[in-house]
Design a protein around this motif. Structure first.
Motif, PDB file in Angstrom:
ATOM      1  N   LYS A  75       0.827  -1.219   0.000  1.00 27.97           N
ATOM      2  CA  LYS A  75       0.000   0.000   0.000  1.00 27.97           C
ATOM      3  C   LYS A  75       0.855   1.260   0.000  1.00 27.97           C
ATOM      4  CE  LYS A  75      -3.996  -2.294   1.960  1.00 27.97           C
ATOM      5  NZ  LYS A  75      -4.652  -2.744   3.193  1.00 27.97           N
ATOM      6  N   SER A 117      -3.287  -6.887   0.583  1.00 27.92           N
ATOM      7  CA  SER A 117      -2.663  -5.776  -0.145  1.00 27.92           C
ATOM      8  C   SER A 117      -3.664  -4.903  -0.877  1.00 27.92           C
ATOM      9  CB  SER A 117      -1.671  -6.332  -1.170  1.00 27.92           C
ATOM     10  OG  SER A 117      -0.730  -7.157  -0.550  1.00 27.92           O
ATOM     11  N   GLY A 118      -4.950  -5.178  -0.722  1.00 26.14           N
ATOM     12  CA  GLY A 118      -5.953  -4.348  -1.373  1.00 26.14           C
ATOM     13  C   GLY A 118      -6.573  -4.993  -2.605  1.00 26.14           C
ATOM     14  N   ASP A 177       1.595  -2.852  -6.141  1.00 28.26           N
ATOM     15  CA  ASP A 177       0.203  -2.428  -6.305  1.00 28.26           C
ATOM     16  C   ASP A 177      -0.086  -2.179  -7.790  1.00 28.26           C
ATOM     17  OD1 ASP A 177      -2.229  -1.179  -6.385  1.00 28.26           O
ATOM     18  OD2 ASP A 177      -1.752   0.339  -4.859  1.00 28.26           O
ATOM     19  N   ASP A 235     -13.642  -9.090  -8.038  1.00 28.94           N
ATOM     20  CA  ASP A 235     -12.648  -8.024  -8.248  1.00 28.94           C
ATOM     21  C   ASP A 235     -12.277  -7.871  -9.722  1.00 28.94           C
ATOM     22  OD1 ASP A 235     -12.685  -7.605  -5.576  1.00 28.94           O
ATOM     23  OD2 ASP A 235     -10.821  -8.672  -5.136  1.00 28.94           O
TER      24      ASP A 235
END
Ligand code: TXA
Ligand code: MG
Length: 353
Positions: free
Chosen positions: A28, A139-140, A46, A77
């Motif tokens: 992040k 990690s998102g 990312d 996602d």
């Protein structure tokens, strides 16, 4: 930069959970973390942050026109990063995700061109390795990850391989043990009229066709080498997977192959060269005079062969081997992928005996 290595055996474990949190925080903040997948180790950043993608290219020494694969952990996602999901893609995802299949889609604006090497399409994969999935979630949700090797070297199938190439260049390595498949994912392009394989892998043409009907193969990866025919996956055009020693693939009747390799061990020794051989376990005893006998595994166990191949190529370098001879591994499911990587490592040098 100091590269920290964390070992994760059990993802449920308390310490492992803390490690995932820290790894997620590195991502992040725009940093890089190498992590295991079932194919090869990936170098993660990312995927939605162009600066992180830039760092990936720099750490690997990779040409920036070679796009990265975006790794996800949940099917939902996918819909945020692509503009169209055809029915074929849904079927393939149902059949092979999570797993060693990458699909190419038209990209949504949220995916930076720095991640796709300037292309309007994006490659997406949901790996099956549990550590990879936890790491992606922490990690998102969107991890851009090429194989975690220096550009041109064989892909890493253990954390030690990653450290050998990238120590001091990245923030963290997650050590989750050896990769089970050992060759990069199958890539299928779904942006054209019909699905097309751009890179062969564990998921074979037949396995794909059983799900969606006819699937083509990019002629640039099967046909004769032609400088004017460019593969559709930009990365497939580079010399790749290559050890420092000069690799020759010896093809033909097994007795003739053995005789040829034995004769060439002698010949190279007379010139003062160190010789390595990569062979099936069954024929290894023939090559005792070689300076390095690489056991590729039993001829009937194709996953044993695929999972060990890159490690053997790296070991040839570690043992300062000048000349390498490899048998051919024409196995039913993985043969095409194994021979594709070996041929690239050999610069297409094949001797037919
Ligand atoms: O198994 C794998 O796929 C591993 C693990 C880490 O997931 N990753 C991997 O990434 O092999 P990499 O960067 O070493 O190879 C990605 C390949 C390259 O040949 C690249 O050109 C191709 O995928 N690729 C990526 N995006 C593409 C796109 N939009 N169109 C065509 N080819 C693409
Ligand atoms: Mg690679």
């Amino acid at each position: 930069m100091n590269t920290e290595t964390v070992i994760i055996n059990d993802i449920e474990n308390h310490e492992a959970q803390a490690d995932f949190k820290r790894a997620g925080a590195v991502i992040k903040q725009g940093g890089l973390v190498a992590f295991p997948t079932e194919t090869v180790y990936g170098l993660g950043g990312d995927a939605l942050n162009p600066e992180a993608s830039g760092k990936i290219y720099a750490a690997k020494g990779r040409p920036s026109d070679n796009p990265l694969i975006v790794h996800i952990a949940e099917l939902d996602d996918l819909y945020r990063i692509v503009t169209e999901v055809k029915e074929e893609a849904v079927k393939l995802a149902e059949a092979f995700w999570p797993g060693p299949l990458t699909m190419i889609f038209p990209k949504a604006d949220i995916v930076p061109l720095a991640t796709t090497g300037g292309l309007e399409t994006v490659a997406v994969r949901m790996p099956s390795n549990k550590i990879a999935l936890e790491f992606i979630k922490a990690s998102g949700g969107y991890i851009a990850a090429p194989s975690a090797n220096l550009s041109g070297r064989p892909s890493p199938t253990s954390a030690r391989h990653v450290a050998d190439d990238l120590s001091g260049r990245i923030e963290m390595i997650i050590d989750g043990g050896p990769c089970t498949i050992g060759l990069e994912s199958t890539i299928v392009d779904l942006t054209g009229d019909a699905p097309m394989i751009l890179r062969p892998g564990y998921v074979s043409q037949k396995m794909l066709e059983d799900v969606v009907g006819e699937v083509a193969i990019d002629p640039a990866i099967t046909g004769p080498v032609d400088e004017n025919v460019h593969p559709k996956a930009p990365g497939m055009k580079y010399r790749h997977y290559a050890p420092k020693g000069l690799l020759t693939i010896v093809s033909g009747d097994s007795k003739a192959v053995t005789e040829y390799i034995k004769a060439h061990i002698e010949e190279n020794h007379s010139k003062g060269k160190r010789v390595g051989v990569i062979a099936a376990q069954e024929s290894l005893k023939e090559y005792v005079k070689a300076d390095f006998c690489g056991n590729a595994g039993c001829i009937n166990d194709e996953v044993e062969i695929s999972s060990g191949l890159y490690g053997l190529l790296r070991e040839c370098d570690e043992r300062a081997i000048d000349v390498i001879y490899s048998e051919e591994f024409d196995t039913p499911q993985l043969g095409m992928a194994i021979m594709n990587r070996l041929m690239k490592a050999a610069g297409h040098t094949v001797v037919n005996v």
